[in-house]
Design a protein around this motif. Sequence first.
Motif, PDB file in Angstrom:
ATOM      1  N   ASN A 162       8.734  -5.479  -7.535  1.00  0.00           N
ATOM      2  CA  ASN A 162       8.675  -4.370  -7.720  1.00  0.00           C
ATOM      3  C   ASN A 162       8.667  -2.813  -7.447  1.00  0.00           C
ATOM      4  OD1 ASN A 162       6.948  -5.510 -10.249  1.00  0.00           O
ATOM      5  ND2 ASN A 162       6.081  -7.433  -7.932  1.00  0.00           N
ATOM      6  N   ASN A 163       9.770  -3.072  -6.885  1.00  0.00           N
ATOM      7  CA  ASN A 163      10.264  -2.223  -5.830  1.00  0.00           C
ATOM      8  C   ASN A 163       9.023  -1.164  -5.250  1.00  0.00           C
ATOM      9  OD1 ASN A 163      11.829  -0.160  -5.703  1.00  0.00           O
ATOM     10  ND2 ASN A 163      12.362   0.876  -7.811  1.00  0.00           N
ATOM     11  N   PHE A 164       8.534  -1.968  -4.384  1.00  0.00           N
ATOM     12  CA  PHE A 164       7.474  -0.996  -2.974  1.00  0.00           C
ATOM     13  C   PHE A 164       6.324  -0.603  -4.160  1.00  0.00           C
ATOM     14  CE2 PHE A 164      11.972  -2.029  -1.635  1.00  0.00           C
ATOM     15  CZ  PHE A 164      11.595  -1.964  -0.090  1.00  0.00           C
ATOM     16  N   ALA A 165       6.029  -1.058  -4.866  1.00  0.00           N
ATOM     17  CA  ALA A 165       4.104  -0.867  -5.837  1.00  0.00           C
ATOM     18  C   ALA A 165       2.621  -1.407  -4.799  1.00  0.00           C
ATOM     19  CB  ALA A 165       3.988  -1.148  -6.926  1.00  0.00           C
ATOM     20  N   SER A 166       2.244   0.007  -5.099  1.00  0.00           N
ATOM     21  CA  SER A 166       1.750  -0.213  -3.941  1.00  0.00           C
ATOM     22  C   SER A 166       0.676  -1.794  -3.821  1.00  0.00           C
ATOM     23  CB  SER A 166      -0.160   0.496  -4.619  1.00  0.00           C
ATOM     24  OG  SER A 166       0.107   2.032  -4.517  1.00  0.00           O
ATOM     25  N   TRP A 167      -0.308  -2.705  -5.004  1.00  0.00           N
ATOM     26  CA  TRP A 167      -0.597  -4.021  -4.479  1.00  0.00           C
ATOM     27  C   TRP A 167       0.720  -4.703  -3.528  1.00  0.00           C
ATOM     28  CZ3 TRP A 167      -5.400  -5.141  -4.618  1.00  0.00           C
ATOM     29  CH2 TRP A 167      -6.252  -4.516  -4.808  1.00  0.00           C
ATOM     30  N   PRO A 168       1.521  -4.680  -4.261  1.00  0.00           N
ATOM     31  CA  PRO A 168       2.458  -5.346  -3.785  1.00  0.00           C
ATOM     32  C   PRO A 168       2.825  -5.192  -2.078  1.00  0.00           C
ATOM     33  CG  PRO A 168       3.497  -5.117  -4.962  1.00  0.00           C
ATOM     34  CD  PRO A 168       2.561  -4.633  -5.801  1.00  0.00           C
ATOM     35  N   LEU A 228      -3.725   2.441   2.875  1.00  0.00           N
ATOM     36  CA  LEU A 228      -2.870   3.545   2.776  1.00  0.00           C
ATOM     37  C   LEU A 228      -1.387   3.649   1.742  1.00  0.00           C
ATOM     38  CD1 LEU A 228      -2.317   4.866   6.671  1.00  0.00           C
ATOM     39  CD2 LEU A 228      -3.113   6.139   4.353  1.00  0.00           C
ATOM     40  N   ALA A 229      -1.326   1.688   1.269  1.00  0.00           N
ATOM     41  CA  ALA A 229      -0.496   1.753   0.207  1.00  0.00           C
ATOM     42  C   ALA A 229      -0.636   2.373  -0.696  1.00  0.00           C
ATOM     43  CB  ALA A 229      -0.476   0.426   0.852  1.00  0.00           C
ATOM     44  N   PHE A 230      -2.255   2.465  -1.208  1.00  0.00           N
ATOM     45  CA  PHE A 230      -2.859   2.729  -1.560  1.00  0.00           C
ATOM     46  C   PHE A 230      -2.703   4.441  -2.268  1.00  0.00           C
ATOM     47  CE2 PHE A 230      -4.357  -1.055  -1.970  1.00  0.00           C
ATOM     48  CZ  PHE A 230      -3.484  -1.638  -3.114  1.00  0.00           C
ATOM     49  N   VAL A 231      -2.302   4.518  -1.708  1.00  0.00           N
ATOM     50  CA  VAL A 231      -2.298   6.233  -1.484  1.00  0.00           C
ATOM     51  C   VAL A 231      -1.008   6.747  -1.151  1.00  0.00           C
ATOM     52  CG1 VAL A 231      -2.521   8.562   0.147  1.00  0.00           C
ATOM     53  CG2 VAL A 231      -4.394   6.645   0.009  1.00  0.00           C
ATOM     54  N   SER A 232       0.208   6.513  -0.724  1.00  0.00           N
ATOM     55  CA  SER A 232       1.881   6.512  -0.175  1.00  0.00           C
ATOM     56  C   SER A 232       2.142   5.217   0.005  1.00  0.00           C
ATOM     57  CB  SER A 232       1.565   7.554   0.531  1.00  0.00           C
ATOM     58  OG  SER A 232       3.474   6.868   0.595  1.00  0.00           O
ATOM     59  N   ALA A 233       3.301   4.430  -0.614  1.00  0.00           N
ATOM     60  CA  ALA A 233       3.351   2.672  -0.318  1.00  0.00           C
ATOM     61  C   ALA A 233       4.381   2.781   0.771  1.00  0.00           C
ATOM     62  CB  ALA A 233       4.101   2.498  -1.938  1.00  0.00           C
ATOM     63  N   GLY A 265       4.510  -8.652 -12.106  1.00  0.00           N
ATOM     64  CA  GLY A 265       3.450  -6.936 -12.757  1.00  0.00           C
ATOM     65  C   GLY A 265       3.253  -7.641 -10.966  1.00  0.00           C
ATOM     66  N   ALA A 266       2.857  -5.686 -10.955  1.00  0.00           N
ATOM     67  CA  ALA A 266       2.593  -5.780  -9.800  1.00  0.00           C
ATOM     68  C   ALA A 266       1.025  -5.236  -9.595  1.00  0.00           C
ATOM     69  CB  ALA A 266       3.612  -4.294  -9.229  1.00  0.00           C
ATOM     70  N   ASP A 267       0.722  -5.742 -10.392  1.00  0.00           N
ATOM     71  CA  ASP A 267      -1.529  -5.947 -10.074  1.00  0.00           C
ATOM     72  C   ASP A 267      -1.387  -7.188  -9.866  1.00  0.00           C
ATOM     73  OD1 ASP A 267      -2.550  -5.997 -13.186  1.00  0.00           O
ATOM     74  OD2 ASP A 267      -0.025  -5.547 -12.825  1.00  0.00           O
ATOM     75  N   PRO A 268      -2.955  -6.800  -9.830  1.00  0.00           N
ATOM     76  CA  PRO A 268      -3.395  -8.532  -9.320  1.00  0.00           C
ATOM     77  C   PRO A 268      -3.949  -8.946  -9.945  1.00  0.00           C
ATOM     78  CG  PRO A 268      -4.589  -6.553  -8.104  1.00  0.00           C
ATOM     79  CD  PRO A 268      -4.406  -6.178  -9.213  1.00  0.00           C
ATOM     80  N   ALA A 269      -3.717  -9.157 -11.455  1.00  0.00           N
ATOM     81  CA  ALA A 269      -4.125  -9.326 -12.021  1.00  0.00           C
ATOM     82  C   ALA A 269      -2.718 -10.430 -12.296  1.00  0.00           C
ATOM     83  CB  ALA A 269      -3.893  -8.730 -13.751  1.00  0.00           C
ATOM     84  N   ALA A 270      -1.659  -9.902 -12.144  1.00  0.00           N
ATOM     85  CA  ALA A 270      -0.240 -10.854 -12.221  1.00  0.00           C
ATOM     86  C   ALA A 270      -0.321 -12.182 -11.325  1.00  0.00           C
ATOM     87  CB  ALA A 270       0.779  -9.910 -11.574  1.00  0.00           C
TER      88      ALA A 270
END
Lengths: 191, 191, 191, 191
Positions: B98-104, B159-164, C30-35
Amino acid sequence: MKKGRMEAFSDGVMAIIITIMVLELTAPEGADPAALRPLIPTFISYALSFIFISIYWNNHHHLLQAVEHVDGRVLWANLHLLFWLSFVPFGTAWMGKNNFASWPVALYGAILLLAAIAYFILSRALIALHGQDSVLATAVGRDFKGKISPVIYAIAIPLAFVSAWLAYGLYVFVAVMWLIPDRRIEKTLAP
Amino acid sequence: MKKGRMEAFSDGVMAIIITIMVLELTAPEGADPAALRPLIPTFISYALSFIFISIYWNNHHHLLQAVEHVDGRVLWANLHLLFWLSFVPFGTAWMGKNNFASWPVALYGAILLLAAIAYFILSRALIALHGQDSVLATAVGRDFKGKISPVIYAIAIPLAFVSAWLAYGLYVFVAVMWLIPDRRIEKTLAP
Amino acid sequence: MKKGRMEAFSDGVMAIIITIMVLELTAPEGADPAALRPLIPTFISYALSFIFISIYWNNHHHLLQAVEHVDGRVLWANLHLLFWLSFVPFGTAWMGKNNFASWPVALYGAILLLAAIAYFILSRALIALHGQDSVLATAVGRDFKGKISPVIYAIAIPLAFVSAWLAYGLYVFVAVMWLIPDRRIEKTLAP
Amino acid sequence: MKKGRMEAFSDGVMAIIITIMVLELTAPEGADPAALRPLIPTFISYALSFIFISIYWNNHHHLLQAVEHVDGRVLWANLHLLFWLSFVPFGTAWMGKNNFASWPVALYGAILLLAAIAYFILSRALIALHGQDSVLATAVGRDFKGKISPVIYAIAIPLAFVSAWLAYGLYVFVAVMWLIPDRRIEKTLAP
């Protein structure tokens, strides 16, 4: 620091690398020899990689025989070697899947080059720790094969774009050169 | 109880974790560099995880050097550490895909945090067994790096949700901090 | 015959079993918790199986501590145990994928039952080799947990068709019962 | 040269081979016994391969017991054996997927034949190193089973095209013949 766990961890990683490569040979659905034909490049690719990992394990075994102790630098030099070896299955699969096209053959050579450099660094880190007069330093000696291998890889990589089979032939040549196990260390250690 | 099999089992599990991660790098069908481009995030993700598992193996090795015996509590504290480490391949793959998205990136930090806490518990269980005056307790010492790492992870996760990439930078910072192997134990054990 | 290689091979197989199970947790696109939500049953299934394999490794470790030598019968009894344990990843995956439906939960119990019987046979083969008056026989003792576990599994399997969660609860109960490591052998061996 | 790392590496590779075979048993989506029915050939195929790898590990263990040291030739003879054993998962999967069709059953026999020849070469390399009067040579003795097994495989391979189940029956016959562990070495080593 003792060398036991470094040997055990390296054995584990190399055993897994050599075995997971064969997973690329997915059993086909058809039950006749024609179904196996598309797997031939993957098989050839696997066979050479099996030999390369075997050579690394063999040389690693010989090198560590003469070692008396390790330190943090040696542990990291060893992990660095395992890092590049861990890409051998990827390189093998890419080369096999694409029937020895230029780019995959060049990348395979690059992985071999990086692993060869990492092995060279490991052997120097071990000699630095044991001293230039140690059994290990004498045993490793001039290390002709260790020095010529990266040179051959560096020549083979650009050659892959002229003829992929020529580059592949050079990899096979290096493998054959190493297949004769490193008798220098055995000789020096023998009474 | 001897520590040999606990070391062997841990070496086995860590060797497998470090090696199966590379299976996420599936060889693409195309034979040119463009076919490799989508794998770049997975490669970056893998490289950091390789370094993290290497650090754990290295520190585990150093910690166990000073250990004389183990008990049931230590065995379970060790299995607890291996449990969280076994999620590193999953976190690595989710982050890479997921290319370093916030949640992962946040989940990856959470796995690192749980593993760091598990390592801390293991070292305390070993000190409790060997006594506050043991070579082990002296060697572990104040354990600054062991205490600051979970704090940095705990800061990085939100902080991942501000800037991954900021969060990822903090993970890299912890890795760099640990790359210098734990010389405290080496120093105390040296004659 | 020495026990070293039997321990090493068992450690290897159990380390691989415990680690490949986590491969079932495929990283979603998917990159969110739902995934991640669809993975929750697989995660729960994995966590229990990790604990079960850990218990087997732990008990195997304790059992072999008191062993002085092995013979062909013991080697095969051990391989028989590893055979059934090798189905734990399959049972775990089937149960996780189907959200704890009756049949998968029953099959999982059957695998646990067969492994428990195999472990019982292994411990008897070892006692037969060492004699009823050996440290091993005294250490294993009445083996209450070893005898009650298969009984609980045998009850849980049909119950899975009444309530899968009731059967699963019984498996968790057995795991909790075993989580307290087998202090009998430790006690008998202590001076 | 000591035999320790050769044993450890072989244990690692055989442990991985025996365990990754079970990955072919992919958990189906359906949650009832009918969903498992298509897996029955794969299960039968896996069970026999588990027994064959177990026999190799067992015999390898017995053979190495009587060994005092190894050399480069022995290391390569051993790697040659592991190379052919690494194809057992592929042969197993092809046979299981195609419900014991003639070609897959014949290929499986060919893999067993090549592994049997490799094992024979390994045992001869070890005897050459230790001498015809060594404990090892006496222990291996006439090696009736080691000589008859490749003959049976060579008969079974063409028979697979007459009746695949007849060929498979011959493989089972060889397995049963070997299941009785190699007591010759145990007997010679016993005081």
